[in-house]
Design an enzyme around this catalytic site. Structure first.
Site, PDB file in Angstrom:
ATOM      1  N   PRO A 387       0.828  -1.219   0.000  1.00 18.33           N
ATOM      2  CA  PRO A 387       0.000   0.000   0.000  1.00 18.33           C
ATOM      3  C   PRO A 387       0.854   1.256   0.000  1.00 18.33           C
ATOM      4  CG  PRO A 387      -0.738  -1.572   1.668  1.00 18.33           C
ATOM      5  CD  PRO A 387       0.566  -2.075   1.160  1.00 18.33           C
ATOM      6  N   VAL A 389       2.262   2.935  -2.559  1.00 18.15           N
ATOM      7  CA  VAL A 389       3.317   3.172  -3.546  1.00 18.15           C
ATOM      8  C   VAL A 389       2.785   3.869  -4.794  1.00 18.15           C
ATOM      9  CG1 VAL A 389       4.692   1.232  -2.739  1.00 18.15           C
ATOM     10  CG2 VAL A 389       2.997   0.864  -4.526  1.00 18.15           C
ATOM     11  N   LYS A 391      -0.278   2.961  -6.712  1.00 19.02           N
ATOM     12  CA  LYS A 391      -0.890   2.121  -7.756  1.00 19.02           C
ATOM     13  C   LYS A 391      -2.164   2.768  -8.312  1.00 19.02           C
ATOM     14  CE  LYS A 391      -1.280  -1.443  -5.028  1.00 19.02           C
ATOM     15  NZ  LYS A 391      -0.679  -0.844  -3.829  1.00 19.02           N
ATOM     16  N   SER A 712      11.539 -18.780   3.828  1.00 21.37           N
ATOM     17  CA  SER A 712      12.725 -17.932   3.700  1.00 21.37           C
ATOM     18  C   SER A 712      13.404 -17.619   5.032  1.00 21.37           C
ATOM     19  CB  SER A 712      12.354 -16.626   2.993  1.00 21.37           C
ATOM     20  OG  SER A 712      11.393 -15.922   3.737  1.00 21.37           O
ATOM     21  N   LYS A 755      12.681  -7.133   0.448  1.00 17.93           N
ATOM     22  CA  LYS A 755      13.417  -7.474   1.671  1.00 17.93           C
ATOM     23  C   LYS A 755      14.658  -6.591   1.831  1.00 17.93           C
ATOM     24  CE  LYS A 755      11.903 -12.302   1.688  1.00 17.93           C
ATOM     25  NZ  LYS A 755      12.291 -13.716   1.484  1.00 17.93           N
TER      26      LYS A 755
END
Length: 809
Positions: A387, A389, A391, A712, A755
């Site tokens: 959220p 950025v 769009k 991960s 990340k």
């Protein structure tokens, strides 16, 4: 229908019953005892029979015929049981036929035929009915009388006086034969009643027949009543409408229905509807003209026609194919996002080439000319990212760059498939789906249509909206999109669809396959600083009524807000904080203007603390976590990248492994793999193998209220376990990510860019990642690559060599 007489009134006149009778066959009718009925006699032998009977005792035998097509039946072609009758009256008509009135006296049975010429004659024996006198007989007689009276009340062809007469009949035989004559039985059924010896059996058969007749007559009466009521209602409405028209004419008002029909016909011609839609519109208009305005369906048809004639069937916006100007527009609205901007410019370049190089033959053929356009517009873009950025606002910018209308539809929380295709117009209150409604609002057939939050579409018993979106977002199918309300094809192939999502995993695979995914990752601190200077600060100054010279922000102040008051992938929370500062400045400037002072405020880091109070976030660099058993992992969430602490502790026990922190199945398996790897490599890692036999190990991932999953964190879990068991702390400035195997291999993971950006925001200096993820570093901003040290690894041994704090020499 035959009349009946009481038995006492006529049997007294009959002294003897002859052994032989002339037999008169009856065609399509039955004669019963006690009945008085007219007969039309036209066959010569039957006329002779009547004439000779009048010369004698006036008694004849009446029998039925199984086959009424036989004109002069012989022995064997009539029934054997009939009714003896007395000729009451005879008259001759002009056509020489006889009109005879006969009265039935008693049943008889034919025992022998003795004459066939000139007419039938037979020996007979009287077949008197058996009349029972038990309680059942009384019950059957009462039931039959009640049923007969009810049927008489429902039958329009039966005189109402018969109902009263039935109530006065007490003789069972008379009641049975009266009801049989009234019931309009078929000849075969009437013969069965006549042939039964037991009156009780006659009652049972008649009760069965009348029960069915009662149901039929009841339904017929109900239908006739309803039809009559509807007719009366229609006549009343017609009369009231005529009065209303007279009143409107007196007041000078015109008849709106005819004006509306003419208006709709003009609108249909002006709308340039496709053939199918035009045919449907004219058909509904014809129905509208035949209905009064007060009819319930009138409003439904009118609303349907309103939608048909107002939709942009042939309205298209002209694309602005000036690529340099489009680049300027995109740069004005958004900083960076180069991949998205390049994709839009590619789209414009393809459209421009098709427009410039179109063959003359293609230009004259609408189908051929449309094909390249649809090919160029075939891609459905999906902006995926955390959220804030940009769009959604990017979609508005694309529409402005293309010169198209912009329409947006939020899919978040949608669970009803009818939102897309809607219900048919037979449902009360039905209207077109949200796709058609959005196109009507846009006013063109080729807007930029943004489907927001496509990853948050749900499903329940009302259907799966994502399945309905498959047709909308498929360039091969949406040329003939059929909304259930309109029930005609609408061409969506010229619409530029853009979808947004925070997470791609929740989007169904068939739907994801139809979209071109463009990943929008989080911003770096430098990018946020530029965005704040160029876009956010001017917007918040204007929103709070401030002039540019009244408030300015230093770069250091903006950096402090970014680092210590916000931590997000986008800039939404950053803009809120800047808005708070601007409001504080507005209060200050208002007070200065009251004091007639010059109002100019420069926001510095000190003023930021004064306006926003205590810092919300502290960099992890300041915490210096050097305790053994703690490692810093890197994760991807719905709001972008984030750091993830792995904490491990041990206690006396029996070698069990405990996992907490709302971990998913995959993450739990990663912890078990890490535990098994450390046990298997205990000697090589410098761990006493015997410690596992009497030590319980507890692995915890903080922020326990937030669900976590994925493989991960495997590298960080091995590092934390090894750190605890070897009593060597992990470097506080190192973040790590990667999946591990039981043999110690480090496998690649996803979301590396987000990340790494999270590690950069958190103030880490070194990032350990799988060697096969090195290619993902090319997508990072240059300032991030310069600020961080990357350690690509293939085996877990390489991780441990970098992650631990060096031992003191």
């Amino acid at each position: 229908m035959a009349n009946f007489m009481q038995p006492d009134a006529q049997t007294t006149r009959l002294t003897t019953i002859p052994s032989e009778l002339p037999i008169l066959p009856l065609r399509s009718t039955m004669a019963y005892p006690f009945s008085v009925m007219p007969l039309a006699i036209g066959i010569p032998r039957s006329i002779r029979l009547i004439e000779e009977a009048l010369q004698g005792d006036r008694l004849i035998g009446l029998v039925g015929m199984p086959d009424n097509t036989v004109e002069e039946p012989g022995p064997g072609q009539t029934y054997d049981i009939g009714t003896m009758a007395n000729i009451q009256n005879v008259s001759r008509a002009q056509d020489n036929t006889l009109q005879v009135v006969v009265q039935g006296i008693e049943r008889f049975r034919v025992t022998e035929w003795v004459q066939t010429l000139p007419y039938l004659r037979a020996r007979i024996e009287v077949a008197s009915d058996v009349v029972e006198t038990d309680v059942e007989m009384e019950a059957l007689q009462g039931t039959l009388r009640d049923l007969a009276q009810h049927v008489v009340a429902l039958s329009p062809h039966v005189p109402r006086e018969l109902r009263d007469f039935l109530g006065q009949v007490h003789d069972p035989r008379l009641l049975a034969y009266m009801v049989a004559a009234m019931a309009r039985l078929a000849v075969s059924e009437g013969q069965q009643i006549l042939a039964m010896d037991s009156v009780k059996d006659k009652f049972r058969r008649l009760i069965t027949h009348l029960s069915h007749e009662k149901e039929v007559l009841g339904l017929r009466h109900k239908i006739q009543t309803e039809a009559r009521e509807e007719m009366d209602k229609a006549q009343r409405e017609y009369y009231l409408r005529q009065q209303l028209r007279a009143i409107q004419k007196e007041l000078g008002n015109t008849d709106e229905s005819h004006v509306t029909a003419d208006d709709y016909r003009q609108k249909i011609d002006a709308a340039q509807l496709p053939d199918e839609a035009r045919k449907e519109a004219l058909r509904e208009l014809q129905r509208l003209e035949s209905l009064p305005p007060q009819a319930a369906e009138y409003g439904i048809i009118k609303s349907y026609l309103d939608w048909l004639v107002t939709l942009p069937w042939q309205v298209l916006s002209t694309d602005q194919l000036d690529i340099p100007q489009a680049r300027v527009v995109l740069d004005e609205d958004h900083y960076d996002l180069q991949e998205v901007k390049d994709r839009i410019l590619e789209f414009l370049a393809v459209r421009k080439l098709h427009a410039d190089r179109q063959e003359p033959a293609e230009a004259s053929n609408g189908t051929a000319a449309a094909s390249p356009t649809h090919a160029a517009m075939g891609a459905i873009l999906c902006f995926a990212g955390p959220p804030g950025v940009g769009k959604t606002s990017l979609g508005q910018s694309i529409a402005r760059a293309l010169g198209r209308k912009f329409s947006r539809m939020s899919l978040g929380g949608m669970r009803d498939e009818a939102e897309i295709r809607v219900h048919r117009r037979t449902y009360i209150g039905a209207m077109p789906g949200r796709v058609i409604q959005a196109l009507k609002r846009a006013g063109t057939r080729n807007p930029v249509f943004m489907l927001d939050e496509i990853d948050k579409v749900g499903q329940d018993w009302r259907g799966d909206p994502s399945s309905a979106l498959l047709e909308v977002l498929d360039p091969a199918q949406n040329k003939a999109f059929r909304d259930h309300y309109l029930d005609v094809d609408f061409d969506l192939s010229d619409v530029m669809f853009i979808t947004t999502a925070n997470q791609l995993e929740t989007i169904p695979e068939p739907l994801r396959d139809r979209m071109e995914i463009i990943q929008l990752d989080g911003y770096t601190e430098y990018e946020k600083l530029r965005i704040a200077q160029t876009y956010l600060v001017p917007r918040q100054r204007q929103a709070n009524g401030l002039r540019p010279e009244e408030v300015t922000f230093t770069d250091e102040a903006l950096g402090k807000v970014i680092r210590e008051y916000t931590r997000e992938a986008g800039v939404r929370h950053l803009e809120r904080r800047l808005g708070t500062v601007c409001r504080k400045v507005a209060v200050q400037i208002t007070a200065q203007e009251t004091a007639q002072e010059t109002a100019q405020v420069e926001v510095t880091p000190a003023r930021v603390v004064d306006y926003l109070k205590h810092e919300q976030f502290l960099s992890e660099m300041h915490e210096h976590l050097i305790l053994p058993g703690i490692a810093t992992g890197l994760a991807v969430t719905a709001t972008g990248g984030d750091i993830l602490y792995i904490e491990v502790t041990r206690m006396q026990g029996k070698g069990t492994l405990t996992l907490t922190g709302q971990l998913g199945d995959v993450m739990r398996e990663s912890a078990q793999i890490a535990h098994s790897y450390v046990r298997a490599k205990a000697l090589e890692l410098g761990v006493d193998p015997e410690v596992f036999a009497h030590t319980d190990i507890h692995v915890h991932v903080p922020a326990g209220a937030i669900p976590k999953d994925g493989p991960s964190a495997g590298v960080a879990m091995v590092t934390a376990l090894t750190s605890l068991l070897t009593n060597r702390p992990v470097r506080h400035d190192v973040g790590m990510t990667g999946e591990i195997t039981l043999r110690g291999r480090v496998l690649p993971v996803g979301g590396v860019k987000m990340k790494v950006l999270a590690a950069h925001r958190a103030g880490l200096t070194t990032v350990i990642l799988p060697k096969r993820n090195e290619r993902d570093l090319e997508a990072l901003p240059e300032e991030v690559r310069q600020a961080l040290t990357f350690v690509p690894v293939e085996m877990i041994d390489e991780v441990l060599g970098t992650a631990f704090v060096p031992e003191a020499q």
